[in-house]
Each structure stands twice: as structure tokens, then as C-alpha cells.
Write an enzyme that holds these catalytic residues in place. Structure first.
Site, PDB file in Angstrom:
ATOM      1  N   ASP A  22       6.890  -8.992 -36.522  1.00 10.29           N
ATOM      2  CA  ASP A  22       6.383 -10.361 -36.589  1.00 10.29           C
ATOM      3  C   ASP A  22       6.906 -10.925 -37.908  1.00 10.29           C
ATOM      4  O   ASP A  22       7.895 -10.401 -38.455  1.00 10.29           O
ATOM      5  CB  ASP A  22       4.848 -10.376 -36.511  1.00 10.29           C
ATOM      6  CG  ASP A  22       4.273 -11.764 -36.223  1.00 10.29           C
ATOM      7  OD1 ASP A  22       4.282 -12.167 -35.051  1.00 10.29           O
ATOM      8  OD2 ASP A  22       3.835 -12.440 -37.173  1.00 10.29           O
ATOM      9  N   LYS A  64      -2.813  -6.779 -32.394  1.00 13.03           N
ATOM     10  CA  LYS A  64      -2.017  -7.327 -33.493  1.00 13.03           C
ATOM     11  C   LYS A  64      -2.371  -6.580 -34.768  1.00 13.03           C
ATOM     12  O   LYS A  64      -3.457  -5.995 -34.882  1.00 13.03           O
ATOM     13  CB  LYS A  64      -2.306  -8.818 -33.681  1.00 13.03           C
ATOM     14  CG  LYS A  64      -1.165  -9.592 -34.318  1.00 13.03           C
ATOM     15  CD  LYS A  64      -0.018  -9.854 -33.360  1.00 13.03           C
ATOM     16  CE  LYS A  64       1.073 -10.695 -34.029  1.00 13.03           C
ATOM     17  NZ  LYS A  64       2.140 -11.061 -33.082  1.00 13.03           N
TER      18      LYS A  64
END
Length: 449
Positions: free
Chosen positions: A169, A129
Site C-alpha cells: 500500500d 489491512k
């Protein structure tokens, strides 16, 4: 819920000591380790090989400065992050988040969750991430382009289609992905599938925008089937109004439900007649405006400042699709009192531990994010496959594959939960099913890995 064995308790204490002041990461690790005690007892080889100790430590953390020039000519400085958490089953895979709340602890929590989520899809993807504390809100397209180009100038050194494949995201949509992909291509002089969520004209996949929301509903539908139930004639409340929330609402309606409430970071709308999804798309996707604009058109709807009150609205199904820890224990109590039948996390860890415990103890169907919202990364994996083949599948083909993946995730989680003694506990099942695949790969690759 407390740890039963000293081994897991001591490991959790080490995590807190080694990663201080990172509550979101601690929360994510604790949820997993609480489910791992019976796994450790049944598989002592994982303890001997230090699998549990290794899986809670990122393989690599990259932190970098992002300098860019705003429209007034002033130099701005943000921080960039990429946590490459685990590559046991494939290249690191996980989104980039641009939001003022981003810090190292948040990125670690998201990367850790991604390990298990990606494992559950059945696709060969590791967990990672990244992101920045940059806030795209209120910025011009040129400012966002300059930031994205500066961000990618550093990130490009650490990613690649066989190494690490980021996606979008919160705060990172098609516009941001396009700017970053253009900069990557300029720097590396190659056209590869290094980012997912790309535009359809340069390697993107159909259904990617809809995938997380659609997948959340597909998973929820599978949970409801275990009790001979469905979305048909159900009332649904969905927090958020980004891609996940909008397309969860669209799919819930297609499955026969009425969605009556949605939100953004300022407040929420309640439309007892049912959300007008086309109007919502116009406001949020085309006009990029705040959600209160909705009530200017739909006079039967009401707008309320603040987000927490959305869970006071009676509903059969709740889909929290905004951000972490948005649904608290008090909210869970109200939902239970109002007769909630199912809750599925469209966002990453949107329910606090207290809320999760309440849902489980009251036998409410509860789909944790690492299972229920895996549709987005699953379709990113399908985009990677199409890029490798230099080929595109139709919308219907990708959607069918997504449905199959979400059904398989549900089946895997339920099978693992049943094997470990609690068939309806999808938190237990998803964590164990996701862990076992990664743990086996780590074990077979040796301690040096």
C-alpha cells in the site's frame, strides 16, 4: 444524508461509542450503513442474525511494537497494526501501509472497505489491512530492511497463505515486500504465497504494479459507456504520483485522453501539453525524487506548492489517486462548474462525504473506491492463484482477466443500484453488491462465526 430508520442510526451510534476518536472508520461505516437500510428491510433475516452488528466489528486486531536500529546505531520504536476484519468468504486480504499518518482508526477504515472491495472482485478473499507509522522517506535501504525484518518477525505469527495474505500500500512497494518476504521465509522455513506484490523472480504477477491504475480506468470506461461516451479526447486530472496515479495516467492516455496534472504530497504540476509519462516514471520510480523535478525538464509545465489546487484545473475526468479525504466539497463544486463528466476514486475514500453527495446530486458519474480501485487487490488475488498453481500467466492474460473483473464489478454495482431504485448511484450499488455476498456467507456459517 441522514438515516431513515432507528435501527441503523442506533447501530452507527454504537460504532462511534465503541470505537471513539476514529473519524475515518466512522466515515467508512456510515457510508455503508446509509446504503443498507433498504437491504435490511428486504432481508430481515440479516437483522435477526445480527449480521450488521457483526460486520462492523473486526474479528481480530493485532497491535505490536516494532523496534529497529537506524544507521547511527540508535534504537527506534514504531507501532505495527494488523486488523483482520472479516474472513467469511476467504482468507483476510489487504495491504500494509507505512506512513506517519497510520493509526488504528485508519487501519480499521481501510480493512472495513476491503471487505466489500474484495467481495466485489468475485474472488475468495476476506477483508483485512495493516501497517505502521514508520516513514520510509529519507531512510536508507538498510534501515528499511531492518525495519521490515522487525515488523515481519511479529506479523509472521498471524499470517499465512490460507489465513491472511498482506500486500503493499502507501509506502510499501517491491523493495519492502521483498524484505518482509525474505524474513517470513527465514522464520517459517516455507516458500508460499503469503504476500502479494512480490518480485517477478520469486512468485510475483505481471500487471500487479499497474493493476490499480489500469483497473480504475477500466471501471471509468464502463461508466462512460452507459452514456455513450469514452476517454477519447478527454482532459484528465489525476492526484498522486505513485503506482496508482502513474498507471492510471498511462492507461488513460492509451484510451485516448490527455492527462494534464499530477501531484505528490508537496505540490502539483500542470502540463497543458499533456504529462510526459516516461519522464514521470523516471522521476518517481527510478530517481525517487519529488514531483517538482518535472518542470526542470518540461519548461511549459508549472509547479504549485500544496495539493488542493489541483482540482481547480478544468478537466472532463478526475481521478483522485493520492489519499483519503483529499477532495473536499469546495473542490467538487469547482469540478462541477468546470464541466466534469466522471470522477473515479483510485485511492481509498479520497472524496469527503460532502463531495460525494455533490457529485451524486448533480448526476456526475462517480466510481467509489471499493469498486473503482479494486483492480489492485483483484490482481493480488490472481497472484495468489498463480502461486497456488506454481504457474505464471503472461502480461496479456493477466490484463485480460483484470479487464473482465472490472467489467463484472461495474455490472454488479449497476445491477444492485438498479434493483434498489437508483441505477446511476454506484455508491449504493457497490456497497449493496459487496455486502450481500459477505452477508450470505456469514448467515450460512451461523451465529458462532
Amino acid at each position: 444524508m441522514a438515516f431513515c430508520t432507528k435501527y441503523m442510526e442506533n447501530l452507527m451510534q454504537r460504532v462511534v461509542a465503541n470505537h471513539p476518536a476514529e473519524p475515518e472508520f466512522h466515515q467508512a461505516v456510515k457510508e455503508v450503513l446509509l446504503c443498507m437500510e433498504p437491504v435490511a428491510q428486504k432481508n430481515p433475516k440479516f437483522v435477526d442474525a445480527g449480521i450488521f452488528e457483526r460486520i462492523v466489528e473486526p474479528e481480530r486486531i493485532i497491535i505490536f511494537r516494532v523496534s529497529w536500529v537506524d544507521d547511527t546505531g540508535k534504537v527506534q520504536v514504531n507501532r505495527g497494526f494488523r486488523v483482520q476484519f472479516n474472513s467469511a468468504i476467504g482468507p483476510y486480504k489487504g495491504g500494509l501501509r507505512f506512513h506517519p499518518s497510520v493509526n488504528l482508526g485508519v487501519i480499521k477504515f481501510l480493512g472495513f472497505e476491503q471487505i466489500f472491495k474484495n467481495s466485489l472482485t468475485g474472488l475468495p478473499m476476506g477483508g483485512g489491512k495493516g501497517g505502521s507509522d514508520f516513514d520510509p522517506k529519507g531512510k536508507s535501504d538498510n534501515e528499511i530492511m531492518r525495519f521490515c525484518q522487525s515488523f515481519m518477525t511479529e506479523l509472521a505469527k498471524h499470517i499465512g497463505q490460507d489465513t491472511d495474505v498482506p500486500a503493499g500500500d502507501i509506502g510499501v512497494g517491491a523493495r519492502e515486500i521483498g524484505y518482509m518476504y525474505g524474513q517470513y521465509k527465514r522464520l517459517r522455513n516455507e516458500f508460499t504465497g503469503v504476500l502479494t506484490g512480490k518480485g517477478l523472480t520469486y512468485g510475483g504477477s505481471l500487471v500487479r504494479k499497474e493493476a490499480t491504475g489500469y483497473g480504475c480506468c477500466y471501471f471509468t470506461a464502463e461508466m462512460l459507456k452507459t452514456r455513450n461516451d469514452s476517454f477519447e479526447n478527454k482532459t484528465v486530472v489525476i492526484s498522486g504520483s505513485g503506482n496508482v496515479a502513474i498507471y492510471a495516467a498511462e492507461k488513460a492516455m492509451a484510451l485516448g485522453a490527455k492527462v494534464v496534472a499530477m501531484s505528490d504530497s508537496n505540490g502539483y504540476i500542470h502540463d497543458p501539453e499533456g504529462i510526459d509519462i516516461d519522464l514521470m516514471k523516471q522521476i518517481k520510480e527510478v530517481d525517487r525524487k519529488r514531483i517538482y523535478e518535472y518542470v526542470k525538464v518540461r519548461t511549459a509545465a508549472t509547479y504549485t506548492e500544496g495539493c488542493r489546487g489541483i482540482w481547480q484545473i478544468p478537466c472532463d475526468i478526475a481521478l483522485p489517486c493520492a489519499t483519503q479525504n483529499e477532495l473536499h466539497g469546495e473542490d467538487a463544486k469547482v469540478l462541477i462548474e468546470n464541466g466534469i463528466k466522471a470522477v473515479a476514486e483510485g485511492a481509498n475514500m479520497p472524496c469527503t462525504p460532502e463531495a460525494v453527495d455533490l457529485f451524486l446530486s448533480h448526476k456526475i458519474l462517480f466510481g467509489p473506491g471499493k469498486a473503482a480501485n479494486a483492480g489492485g487487490v483483484a490482481t493480488s488475488g490472481l497472484e495468489m492463484s498463480q502461486n497456488s498453481m506454481r504457474y505464471n500467466w503472461s502480461f496479456e492474460e493477466v490484463d485480460a482477466k483484470l479487464q473482465d473483473i472490472m467489467k463484472d464489478i461495474h455490472a454488479s454495482a449497476r445491477r444492485a443500484a438498479t434493483e434498489y431504485g437508483d441505477a446511476d448511484n454506484y455508491v449504493l450499488g457497490a456497497n449493496i453488491a459487496g455486502f450481500l455476498k459477505v452477508a450470505d456467507a456469514m448467515y450460512m456459517q451461523g451465529v458462532a462465526y
